[in-house]
Design a protein around this motif. Structure first.
Motif, PDB file in Angstrom:
ATOM      1  N   ASP A  76      55.517   9.791  58.544  1.00 48.12           N
ATOM      2  CA  ASP A  76      54.601   8.958  59.331  1.00 48.12           C
ATOM      3  C   ASP A  76      55.364   7.955  60.193  1.00 48.12           C
ATOM      4  N   LYS A 109      51.876  11.443  62.696  1.00 50.06           N
ATOM      5  CA  LYS A 109      50.661  11.230  61.917  1.00 50.06           C
ATOM      6  C   LYS A 109      49.598  12.274  62.273  1.00 50.06           C
ATOM      7  N   VAL A 110      48.703  12.507  61.326  1.00 43.75           N
ATOM      8  CA  VAL A 110      47.641  13.492  61.523  1.00 43.75           C
ATOM      9  C   VAL A 110      46.690  13.016  62.617  1.00 43.75           C
ATOM     10  N   LYS A 111      46.436  13.887  63.595  1.00 43.66           N
ATOM     11  CA  LYS A 111      45.551  13.533  64.701  1.00 43.66           C
ATOM     12  C   LYS A 111      44.475  14.594  64.932  1.00 43.66           C
ATOM     13  N   GLU A 112      44.865  15.870  64.879  1.00 37.12           N
ATOM     14  CA  GLU A 112      43.954  16.945  65.269  1.00 37.12           C
ATOM     15  C   GLU A 112      43.362  17.706  64.090  1.00 37.12           C
ATOM     16  N   ASP A 168      48.958  19.591  58.358  1.00 34.45           N
ATOM     17  CA  ASP A 168      48.338  19.084  59.580  1.00 34.45           C
ATOM     18  C   ASP A 168      48.463  20.102  60.707  1.00 34.45           C
ATOM     19  N   ASP A 195      48.760  19.243  63.847  1.00 35.95           N
ATOM     20  CA  ASP A 195      49.597  18.683  64.905  1.00 35.95           C
ATOM     21  C   ASP A 195      51.039  19.169  64.814  1.00 35.95           C
ATOM     22  N   TYR A 196      51.604  19.108  63.604  1.00 36.86           N
ATOM     23  CA  TYR A 196      53.040  19.350  63.447  1.00 36.86           C
ATOM     24  C   TYR A 196      53.371  20.425  62.412  1.00 36.86           C
ATOM     25  N   ARG A 225      51.082  17.950  53.943  1.00 37.43           N
ATOM     26  CA  ARG A 225      50.791  16.547  53.651  1.00 37.43           C
ATOM     27  C   ARG A 225      50.425  16.309  52.194  1.00 37.43           C
ATOM     28  N   GLU A 263      39.022  13.044  58.194  1.00 33.90           N
ATOM     29  CA  GLU A 263      39.812  14.189  58.646  1.00 33.90           C
ATOM     30  C   GLU A 263      38.910  15.393  58.913  1.00 33.90           C
TER      31      GLU A 263
END
Length: 314
Positions: free
Chosen positions: A128, A133-136, A190, A192-193, A197, A218
């Motif tokens: 983080d 960080k988790v976004k999508e 996640d 995004d990446y 997690r 989420e």
């Protein structure tokens, strides 16, 4: 290690580095020193009474990373750590290489104290802190981790009472007509990446839908196996036709969109089973299997961090 010996070892290692060393690439991705205070609290020989000096805490954590990365047993880990100079470089050329008993005892102590979870939390904190960080949204999935069922007679107990080297707590489950014995690894990655997690380990018969790793706020993408199961996050689970209620065109299109968004969730399992060779575990309880799974997921995240680093520099 004496300065001359360390100089000589580094000289030998330089050739290995020229040929390519994956461990040298992942070593600087995280700050290992942050794991030291987590692990140091497990030892009780720092009192006035003293005791046998401990092997460096970071060396012990890295030994478990090496074990998961290369899919090694405790005896094989000891042998290769003494034999391979790339392993020794990754460990920082320690004066003492932990033996198999020390590795086993360290892992058991992590389990007993819950420090394995603290190590995972620290890894997530560092991820983080890199802005990852988790976004999508997140993807939840599960896979079987097999174990050796042994030859159990009807009246022989499982669990701690089982005086046998076979697995004590694994269970049988059937999927697509094929039987699996052992455990199940549940992960939340996640979108995004592609980083894992959260994770949980259960016995194999626990249905995927019984485990919810999402958190409030989420968007969680899940396959049809989770249909009808509630979750703490926003539910983006694929729908499944039931008797008398076939899927309409809108639901089919929705499922197709979810498939596309959750397709990256299969990659961790491909890496875990094909690269780390961790689809089968030799340890005998759920807690031990979970710690093994945790360090395997730790290694996967290191691979993914390296992939992200390469992507950002191109």
């Amino acid at each position: 290690m004496k300065s001359f010996e360390k100089y000589f070892m580094n000289k030998q290692y330089s050739r290995v580095k020229e040929l390519g060393d994956k461990l040298a690439e992942i070593d600087p991705l995280i700050d290992w020193e942050f794991f030291r205070p987590i692990v140091s609290g497990m030892y009780d020989n720092r009192s006035e009474r003293g005791g046998r000096p401990n092997i460096d805490e970071i060396v012990m954590v890295k030994m478990l990373v090496l074990q998961s990365w290369y899919g090694l047993s405790d005896p094989e880990l000891e042998r290769q750590a003494n034999d391979r100079i790339s392993f020794q470089k990754f460990l920082g050329f320690p004066e003492r290489i932990p033996d198999r008993s020390t590795v086993w005892a360290f892992r058991e102590r992590l389990i007993d104290t819950g420090k394995d979870e603290r190590i995972w939390e620290e890894l997530q904190r560092q991820i983080d802190s890199k802005g990852l960080k988790v976004k999508e949204g997140v993807i939840q999935d599960a896979t079987f981790i097999t174990a050796d069922p042994g030859h159990q007679r009807v009246n022989e107990p499982r669990g701690p009472e089982a005086k046998t080297r076979r697995n004590k707590e694994g269970e049988w489950a059937k999927k697509n007509g094929k039987s699996h014995y052992g455990y199940k690894l549940h992960t939340l990655a996640d979108r995004d990446y592609g980083l894992i997690r959260r994770l949980e380990t259960t016995t194999a018969e626990v249905h995927d839908s019984q485990i919810d790793l999402s958190e409030s706020g989420e968007v969680v993408y899940r396959d049809r196996g989770y249909f009808g199961a509630p979750c703490k996050g926003y539910n983006a689970t694929m729908k499944r036709a039931v008797r008398g209620h076939p899927l309409g065109i809108r639901d089919k299109r929705r499922n197709k969109r979810i498939v596309q968004k959750r397709s990256a969730g299969e990659r961790p399992y491909a890496v875990i089973k094909n690269i780390f060779k961790s689809g089968h575990q030799l340890v005998t309880t759920t807690l031990r299997t979970h710690t093994k799974n945790l360090f395997t997921c730790f290694c996967y995240n290191l691979i993914q961090l390296k992939t992200l680093q390469k992507t950002n520099t191109t």
